[in-house]
Design an enzyme around this catalytic site. Structure first.
Site, short mmCIF file in Angstrom:
data_model
loop_
_atom_site.label_atom_id
_atom_site.label_comp_id
_atom_site.label_asym_id
_atom_site.label_seq_id
_atom_site.Cartn_x
_atom_site.Cartn_y
_atom_site.Cartn_z
N ARG A 112 -30.49 4.69 29.62
CA ARG A 112 -29.62 5.55 28.76
C ARG A 112 -29.98 4.81 27.27
NH1 ARG A 112 -24.50 4.71 26.22
NH2 ARG A 112 -23.21 6.52 26.14
N ARG B 276 -28.65 5.91 23.30
CA ARG B 276 -27.63 6.80 22.59
C ARG B 276 -27.70 6.41 21.07
NH1 ARG B 276 -24.63 2.92 19.31
NH2 ARG B 276 -23.46 1.46 20.81
N HIS C 158 -20.41 7.44 34.81
CA HIS C 158 -20.97 6.96 33.40
C HIS C 158 -21.29 8.10 32.50
CE1 HIS C 158 -20.93 3.13 35.35
NE2 HIS C 158 -21.85 3.72 36.14
N GLU D 3 -15.72 7.30 19.75
CA GLU D 3 -15.70 6.27 18.74
C GLU D 3 -16.33 6.81 17.58
OE1 GLU D 3 -17.01 2.36 19.93
OE2 GLU D 3 -17.77 2.05 17.94
N ARG E 39 -22.00 11.24 19.54
CA ARG E 39 -22.80 10.25 20.17
C ARG E 39 -23.74 11.21 20.80
NH1 ARG E 39 -21.08 4.49 21.11
NH2 ARG E 39 -20.46 4.02 19.00
N CYS F 82 -18.02 1.47 13.79
CA CYS F 82 -18.25 0.06 14.04
C CYS F 82 -19.59 -0.52 13.26
CB CYS F 82 -18.42 -0.38 15.58
SG CYS F 82 -18.32 -2.13 16.07
N THR G 252 -21.44 -2.92 14.20
CA THR G 252 -22.53 -3.34 15.04
C THR G 252 -23.53 -2.25 15.33
OG1 THR G 252 -21.40 -2.66 16.92
CG2 THR G 252 -21.20 -4.83 16.45
N ARG H 19 -28.85 2.67 20.75
CA ARG H 19 -28.47 1.46 21.63
C ARG H 19 -29.24 1.92 22.89
NH1 ARG H 19 -25.23 -0.96 25.98
NH2 ARG H 19 -23.90 0.73 26.57
N SER I 58 -30.21 1.16 26.65
CA SER I 58 -29.49 0.35 27.88
C SER I 58 -30.33 0.82 29.35
CB SER I 58 -28.32 0.18 27.82
OG SER I 58 -27.72 1.88 28.17
N ARG J 36 -23.68 -6.06 28.98
CA ARG J 36 -22.35 -5.83 29.19
C ARG J 36 -22.05 -5.43 30.57
NH1 ARG J 36 -21.85 -1.02 24.37
NH2 ARG J 36 -22.10 -2.33 22.83
N GLY J 37 -20.70 -5.20 30.86
CA GLY J 37 -20.36 -4.85 32.14
C GLY J 37 -20.90 -3.53 32.81
N GLU K 113 -18.95 -1.56 27.39
CA GLU K 113 -18.41 -2.56 26.48
C GLU K 113 -16.95 -3.03 26.90
OE1 GLU K 113 -18.53 -1.48 22.39
OE2 GLU K 113 -18.88 -3.68 21.76
N ARG L 283 -16.44 -35.22 54.65
CA ARG L 283 -16.52 -35.96 53.45
C ARG L 283 -14.81 -36.11 53.68
NH1 ARG L 283 -19.48 -34.50 48.67
NH2 ARG L 283 -21.45 -34.93 49.43
N ARG M 20 -17.89 -41.78 45.90
CA ARG M 20 -17.73 -41.28 44.38
C ARG M 20 -16.18 -41.33 43.88
NH1 ARG M 20 -17.69 -36.83 40.53
NH2 ARG M 20 -16.89 -35.34 41.84
N SER N 269 -13.62 -40.83 41.11
CA SER N 269 -13.71 -40.07 39.93
C SER N 269 -11.98 -39.69 39.31
CB SER N 269 -14.10 -38.69 40.23
OG SER N 269 -13.31 -37.76 41.08
P1 ADP Z 1 -22.10 2.90 24.02
O1 ADP Z 1 -21.92 1.76 23.15
O2 ADP Z 1 -23.36 3.49 24.09
O3 ADP Z 1 -20.91 3.89 23.97
P2 ADP Z 1 -20.39 1.76 26.14
O4 ADP Z 1 -20.84 0.31 26.72
O5 ADP Z 1 -19.35 2.10 25.56
O6 ADP Z 1 -21.68 2.15 25.37
O7 ADP Z 1 -20.60 2.54 27.43
C1 ADP Z 1 -20.71 3.99 27.57
C2 ADP Z 1 -20.86 4.48 28.87
O8 ADP Z 1 -22.10 4.39 29.11
C3 ADP Z 1 -20.19 3.87 29.86
O9 ADP Z 1 -19.79 4.66 31.12
C4 ADP Z 1 -21.32 3.06 30.62
O10 ADP Z 1 -21.48 2.87 31.75
C5 ADP Z 1 -22.52 4.14 30.25
N1 ADP Z 1 -23.76 3.54 30.51
C6 ADP Z 1 -24.44 2.54 29.37
N2 ADP Z 1 -25.54 2.37 29.71
C7 ADP Z 1 -26.02 3.08 30.90
C8 ADP Z 1 -27.10 3.31 31.68
N3 ADP Z 1 -28.33 2.37 31.41
N4 ADP Z 1 -27.04 3.98 32.74
C9 ADP Z 1 -25.92 4.69 33.20
N5 ADP Z 1 -24.87 4.53 32.48
C10 ADP Z 1 -24.80 3.79 31.23
P1 ADP Z 2 -17.92 -34.29 45.37
O1 ADP Z 2 -19.39 -34.70 45.11
O2 ADP Z 2 -17.19 -35.34 45.51
O3 ADP Z 2 -17.92 -33.29 46.73
P2 ADP Z 2 -17.78 -32.17 43.41
O4 ADP Z 2 -18.41 -32.28 42.09
O5 ADP Z 2 -18.58 -31.32 44.54
O6 ADP Z 2 -17.50 -33.39 44.04
O7 ADP Z 2 -16.37 -31.59 43.48
C1 ADP Z 2 -15.62 -31.52 44.52
C2 ADP Z 2 -14.09 -31.04 44.17
O8 ADP Z 2 -13.50 -32.10 43.95
C3 ADP Z 2 -14.13 -30.09 42.89
O9 ADP Z 2 -13.01 -29.33 43.16
C4 ADP Z 2 -13.57 -31.13 41.77
O10 ADP Z 2 -12.77 -30.30 40.77
C5 ADP Z 2 -12.89 -31.91 42.69
N1 ADP Z 2 -12.41 -33.20 42.00
C6 ADP Z 2 -13.32 -34.10 41.74
N2 ADP Z 2 -12.64 -35.14 41.05
C7 ADP Z 2 -11.48 -34.89 40.89
C8 ADP Z 2 -10.53 -35.54 40.36
N3 ADP Z 2 -10.53 -36.76 39.91
N4 ADP Z 2 -9.33 -34.86 40.46
C9 ADP Z 2 -8.94 -33.64 41.04
N5 ADP Z 2 -9.92 -33.18 41.59
C10 ADP Z 2 -11.44 -33.70 41.53
MG MG Z 3 -18.78 2.49 23.46
#
Ligand code: ADP
Ligand code: ADP
Ligand code: MG
Length: 709
Positions: free
Chosen positions: A123, A125, A184, A224, A228, A270, A272, A279, A281, A307-308, A312, A583, A634, A636
């Site tokens: 698209r 615009r 869209h 807007e 457009r 706006c 931007t 734009r 996209s 964007r989602g 926007e 674990r 570990r 922590s």
């Molecule tokens: P704009 O700044 O061009 O107004 P928005 O982010 O407000 O863009 O989006 C306007 C509409 O255009 C939304 O419904 C969005 O999903 C749609 N749109 C934007 N890009 C595309 C695309 N590449 N294909 C289909 N729909 C799009």
């Molecule tokens: P591990 O290697 O021990 O599995 P991860 O980094 O994968 O550790 O983390 C596993 C989970 O444990 C995560 O949800 C993390 O937030 C939680 N966690 C780690 N340390 C702590 C702590 N000191 N207190 C609370 N949660 C913790």
């Molecule tokens: Mg818009």
């Protein structure tokens, strides 16, 4: 009155300290005082321009123009914001060249996705404002109607495939409106940023949409911007979309007079959108790239904006993003489209690289060797010679070198990049594992690896004090160890029925716990998504979101055979078939390491009476990831260290104290609000009690440094 209003809004803005919007950054007290009394000839005020940004402190930009003249009247405020958004030099005066679409018949814009694998639709615009009218905050109903009437006259002059019909919103039933929006084509009144700026005043009066039969050419009236002008179609043929837009614009330009100036080009509501207002996209499926940490910075580098899927301020769905050029001012229409075109080409190239799967071991080695930026230990130690010596070997579980290195090959940004496919991999592929293990655990490269016998210390005389008796810094403390059933393989080659059998063996043993450790096993299968998410958010449960583990087969047959066991107050937990077979986790709020450690050791000792774990004299307890070998321990803390963590030398401070810092939701996640997960880094070549003491001493020093920072 308008000055008082502006002052109230400004008050709101300055007190929103968490706001990151450009308005807040650039509207200093000095500039505010300088411009607050001004008014445009159409009656536009500063309050009109800043209302949306002051009322929505999560705005990205936060300012709209009350009318075309506002860009000159309030230039001290608009100019720096415009320059920053469109990436123009701060010092140079703004200037925008005349409209230039280039020669669209000689366009070299090829279909971006001829196979139709990535791009859903394209698209482009532009926005236009009719000369002599203000923007939404100051438009009257009559103004809007006049704009609509003028637009209609011009729109009715289109012929051939641009010929279409105008549908006023006030005549359109709600179902049609929502369907057209969902597809869209149409806009609605749901953007709170635009709403606060007056964008929906007198809604839906004098708004409407014009489109041709195939809905490839559309014009929005009084959304807007006054107008457009949109060209769009399914697929990636951007050349066709661009040509249609340029052709349509030629006709419009002959019929209507638009507001424009030489500093900022075509004037839009706006800032931007100023300049080209263009734009371009694509709706593009990039589930892999968009899940990486670098996605945001890559877009920034390519001058793209993500964007989602519903425009926007909406979210992505299923890895589909709306990606477009970010800059519109200071370049021509032709250049803006090409910036997007080249950027999207690069995005697709990187998505393809991430989707790549090797078909044999040679391809894996080749891929790794060619990856110049890869810094993993796998790449460092998998030399040609080592590769040749290991490539035909197999363990009794039929694990190959490929099973051990796949994750590191697919994730070139891995730190380690190597997993054991089964306990035996550590001996069969020792030529590769040994140097990686030594490097990770900071052992001498030219000495053999040794690991002491388990020693949990004297539990009655641990001598650990509470690390944070005041409770001001440590949120919670957790100690875990990993254990592997002796006769079962690790995820890359683990068979589904073996995982289920192993789960049964584990649960039987866990159900024998008594006293404080007594608990219940909750299999993941059948657990509601809400319960899972809540337990994960509260740091008790794991999920399937780590791409390194995923590539290693860690989530094969997910969630079958996985679950969590915990006691009533969730201070003792066991993860079944997450990364390791088991674990064992002991945790609680606050900093009482002694209590937590004692609970864990009691559990380990009880379990070892029931189950046989994989252990090796050189490497200690065998785990899936070589970084966990040895004690597998570990310890922590989740600790608030906003000052220390902001210091440039934070990483090296941790390194020196033999500590590792992780984000708040575990490995490969980010910190939130200055809270970090700090733990011992070394697990091999020292005893359990030494590993805990290393963490205790390190955290005490971290606390001292934070208080001093
Ligand atoms: P704009 O700044 O061009 O107004 P928005 O982010 O407000 O863009 O989006 C306007 C509409 O255009 C939304 O419904 C969005 O999903 C749609 N749109 C934007 N890009 C595309 C695309 N590449 N294909 C289909 N729909 C799009
Ligand atoms: P591990 O290697 O021990 O599995 P991860 O980094 O994968 O550790 O983390 C596993 C989970 O444990 C995560 O949800 C993390 O937030 C939680 N966690 C780690 N340390 C702590 C702590 N000191 N207190 C609370 N949660 C913790
Ligand atoms: Mg818009």
């Amino acid at each position: 009155a308008h000055v008082t209003e502006a002052e109230q809004l400004y008050q709101k803005l300055t007190s929103a300290t968490e706001s990151r919007c450009l308005l807040r950054k650039h509207l200093t007290q000095a500039i505010f005082d300088k411009v607050k009394n001004r008014k445009t000839s159409l009656g536009g005020t500063l309050a009109h321009c800043i209302r949306s940004g002051c009322e929505n402190i999560d705005s990205g930009v936060g300012i709209y123009a009350s009318d075309p003249e506002a860009y000159a009247t309030f230039s001290e405020l608009f100019d720096p914001i415009i320059k920053e958004y469109h990436k123009l030099p701060e010092k140079k005066a703004l200037h925008h060249a005349n409209c230039d679409f280039g020669d669209v018949n000689k366009s070299k814009l090829e279909d971006l996705d001829p196979e139709g694998k990535f791009i859903v639709s394209t698209r482009i615009r532009i926005g236009r404002s009719l000369d002599g009218f203000g923007f939404p905050p100051i438009l009257t109903v009559q103004n809007r109607k006049d704009i609509e009437a003028k637009a209609l006259e011009a729109l009715n002059s289109f012929s051939e495939d641009l010929k279409g019909t105008y549908y006023p919103l006030s005549d359109m039933d709600e179902d049609t409106q929502s369907r057209l929006t969902e597809e869209h084509f149409l806009f609605n009144d749901s953007d709170r940023f635009l709403k606060a700026a007056g964008g929906y005043n007198d809604w839906p009066t004098a708004r409407g949409i014009f489109y041709n039969e195939s809905k490839t050419f559309l014009v929005w009236v009084n959304e807007e911007d006054h107008l457009r002008v949109i060209s769009m179609q399914k697929g990636g043929d951007i050349g066709a979309v661009y040509k249609r837009l340029a052709t349509a614009y030629k006709t419009l330009e002959e019929k209507l007079k638009f507001s424009r100036d030489d500093r900022v080009g075509f004037l839009t509501f706006c800032p931007t959108n100023l300049g080209t207002t263009l734009r371009a996209s694509v709706h593009i499926k990039i589930p892999l790239l968009s899940a990486t940490d670098k996605f945001k910075s890559l877009c920034e580098k390519l001058n793209l904006q993500a964007r989602g899927i519903h425009g926007e301020h909406t979210d992505s769905q299923g890895g589909v993003y709306d990606i477009s050029n970010k800059r519109r001012l200071g370049l021509t229409e032709y250049q803006a489209v090409h910036e997007m075109y080249n950027g999207i080409k690069e995005i697709i190239k990187q998505e393809k690289e991430l989707a790549w799967r090797p078909s044999n071991l040679e391809e894996m080695f080749d891929h790794l060797t060619k990856a110049k930026s890869c810094k993993s230990l796998l790449k460092k130690y998998l030399t040609k010679d080592t590769f040749e010596k290991l490539k035909d070997k197999k363990t009794s579980h039929n694990a190959t070198l490929g099973d051990c290195i796949l994750s590191g090959v697919l994730n070139l940004d891995s730190g380690v990049g190597l997993y054991a496919a089964d306990p035996e991999s550590y001996t069969e592929f020792a030529l590769l594992f040994d140097p990686v293990i030594k490097d990770y655990h900071k052992l001498k490269l030219n000495e053999p690896i040794t690991h002491p016998a388990s020693d949990f210390g004297d539990l009655e005389n641990l001598g650990f004090a509470d690390l944070d008796p005041e409770g001001s810094m440590i949120v919670s403390t957790r100690i875990r160890v990993g254990r592997s059933h002796k006769d079962f393989a690790f995820p890359p080659v683990l068979q589904s029925e073996d995982r289920i059998q192993m789960e049964q063996n584990s649960v039987e043993a866990l159900n024998a716990f008594s006293g404080e450790l007594k608990g219940t096993y909750y299999p993941l299968t059948g657990m509601s998504k809400e319960t899972q998410d809540q337990l994960t958010k509260d740091h008790f449960l794991f999920n399937d979101s780590d791409r390194f583990l995923k590539a290693a087969g860690g989530y094969n047959d997910w969630p079958t055979g996985r679950g969590i066991f915990f006691n009533e107050n969730k201070t003792f937990l066991v993860w079944v078939n997450e990364e390791d077979h088991l674990r064992l986790i002991s945790m609680q709020k606050g900093g009482d390491v002694g209590a937590i450690y004692k609970r864990l050791v009691t559990a380990i000792k009880a379990l070892e009476e029931k189950l046989m774990f994989a252990r090796d004299d050189r490497l200690g307890y065998l785990t899936f990831c070589p970084s966990n070998l040895g004690t597998t321990l570990r310890a922590s803390v989740h600790i608030k260290i906003p000052h220390l963590s902001a210091r440039k030398d934070f990483k090296s401070v941790c390194e020196k104290l033999k500590l590792q810092a992780r984000g708040i939701h575990g490995e490969h996640t980010a910190s939130e609000g200055g809270v970090y997960d700090i733990s011992n880094k070394r697990r091999l070549g020292l005893t359990e009690i030494e590993a805990v003491k290393e963490m205790v001493a390190g955290v005490q020093e971290i606390i001292r440094l934070e208080k001093e920072s």
